[in-house]
Design an enzyme around this catalytic site. Structure first.
Site, PDB file in Angstrom:
ATOM      1  N   GLU A   1      -6.028  13.150 -52.354  1.00  0.00           N
ATOM      2  CA  GLU A   1      -6.572  12.549 -51.133  1.00  0.00           C
ATOM      3  C   GLU A   1      -6.247  11.066 -51.095  1.00  0.00           C
ATOM      4  OE1 GLU A   1      -9.520  10.490 -48.542  1.00  0.00           O
ATOM      5  OE2 GLU A   1      -9.156  10.203 -50.652  1.00  0.00           O
TER       6      GLU A   1
ATOM      7  N   ASP B   1      -9.249  13.741 -57.103  1.00  0.00           N
ATOM      8  CA  ASP B   1      -8.457  12.608 -57.614  1.00  0.00           C
ATOM      9  C   ASP B   1      -9.185  11.286 -57.391  1.00  0.00           C
ATOM     10  OD1 ASP B   1      -7.947  12.862 -54.767  1.00  0.00           O
ATOM     11  OD2 ASP B   1      -6.329  11.411 -55.005  1.00  0.00           O
TER      12      ASP B   1
HETATM   13 ZN    ZN Z   1     -12.692   9.637 -51.261  1.00  0.00          ZN
END
Ligand code: ZN
Length: 408
Positions: free
Chosen positions: A175, A82
């Protein structure tokens, strides 16, 4: 060279922005991340990795490169797919060969990437830089990490004379919205130690991060007509000020660096009747961290003693912990990565992170997981860039780690 560059450019053009408002509610928070993982899983099969599978529950794609030598530790490499909370529509990477150290005009956007503003650019003279067109982020964080892991695995498969133990790879989502590693399956991953490929400039090897907590303080005032308030009104905003004044004024982010921690007021809301303050507490050292939490607790208690009833309510919880406490018990991961960089002539930078990583969560799940550079700089915005040479170095580090670990 060509191949990993094409791979990287292909990855960044896919919009995989995560969504903070759905973090942890929907896994992954955006469907585009799962689409990316599905494409990636096909690619992993094509290059010859085995056990390729997507775990729909935690949104991790994992795969295995079988060992070609016995008795080597099992090593993992992890990256996230992401990208941060910034425009990622129609990412159009711009390639600047043989960078001359001058301003770079970012497409037609009017934005300029300038060494005056970003002196680090001077480290890249002569290299091939990949930038944005000024309208989006680049997503080198962490598509560079994804590309490096895949490219290193492909290299090892195509060069079977290089001896290595079993290698596991994992690619995760979300994340950037802080929940990606929450459900990571350490047991299924089955490694002795692992690395996140999610750092910044060449040489970074991070295994120390903050211990982190968040404290929310709710304050109850007593609202009375101000014309008739003498000895009656209790202003929640005044109590807020008393609390903030009682916090150590030098322990704030703007006055600390390196291993100095802080108690940082990040939000304040309120009126006469109700107010709230939110602090984040950070320190690398466990004892100093606990001391800072104690200070916050004590300030609230002292205020409560001064008033008629319990006017202040504190709720505090730990967010993540310094992975050094885990990694120091088994330093193989750091020792091998250090040696790998030294063999490659890379200057190792072990400065502690003033933040956290997915690796810190995973370390506390029992798998020591330091963080290695992925090469990009100026993450999370339009000035993000990475050099082709940095990506190449990160690929070399992964291959070298595999080699050195098999020698032991
Ligand atoms: Zn990163």
């Amino acid at each position: 060279m060509e191949k990993f560059l094409d791979r990287f450019l292909g990855y960044v053009k896919k919009n995989t922005r995560s969504d903070d408002t759905k973090a942890g509610v929907v896994i992954p928070s955006t469907p585009s991340q799962m689409e990316f993982l599905k494409d990636l899983s096909e690619e992993l099969k094509e290059i010859g990795l085995v056990d390729v599978k997507i775990n729909e529950k935690n949104a991790f794609l994992t795969a295995t490169l079988p060992a070609n030598v016995e008795n080597a530790p099992v090593i993992g490499f992890i990256a996230h797919v992401d990208t941060a909370d910034f425009n990622a529509e129609n990412i159009s990477p711009q390639i600047h060969e043989n960078y001359d150290g001058k301003d770079i005009v970012l497409g037609d956007s009017g934005f300029v990437l300038s060494p005056q503003e970003f002196p680090n650019l001077k480290n890249y003279i002569g290299q091939t830089l990949i930038t944005t067109d000024g309208t989006t982020l680049l997503g080198a964080d962490d598509k560079a990490g994804v590309c490096e892991i895949v490219s290193a695995m492909e290299y090892l498969i195509n060069n079977p004379q290089i001896k290595h133990g079993k290698i596991r790879v994992a690619f995760g989502c979300d994340e950037e919205v802080g929940v990606g590693a929450d459900h990571f399956d350490v047991k299924d991953f089955g490694c002795d130690f692992a690395y996140t490929m999610d750092g910044s400039a060449v040489g970074e090897l991070q295994f120390e991060c903050f211990n982190a907590a968040e404290a929310k303080i709710d304050i109850l005032g007593k609202s009375v007509h101000p014309g008739d308030a003498k000895n009656k009104m209790i202003n929640a905003l005044t109590i807020s000020r008393e609390i903030q004044n009682a916090m150590p004024s030098i322990c704030v982010p703007e006055k600390t660096e390196n291993r100095e921690g802080f108690i940082h007021l990040i939000e304040a809301h309120g009126n006469v009747e109700n107010a709230s303050l939110t602090y984040i507490i950070r320190d690398h050292d466990k004892t100093l961290f606990e001391n800072k939490k104690y200070i916050v607790k004590k300030v609230c208690e002292d205020i409560n003693e001064r008033y008629d009833i319990e006017r202040v309510k504190l709720s505090m919880h730990d967010e993540y912990r310094n992975m050094a406490d885990i990694i120091k018990k088994d330093t193989r991961s750091v020792d091998i990565a250090t040696k790998a960089m030294e063999v490659l002539g890379i200057e190792v930078n072990k400065a502690p992170i003033r933040g956290g990583t997915d690796g810190s969560k995973i370390s506390f799940m029992g798998l020591p997981t330091p963080n290695i550079f992925a090469g990009g700089e100026n993450f999370h915005g339009r000035f993000e860039f990475v050099s082709v040479e940095s990506i190449k170095k990160a690929i070399d580090v992964i291959v070298e780690i595999a080699k050195i670990a098999a020698e032991k």
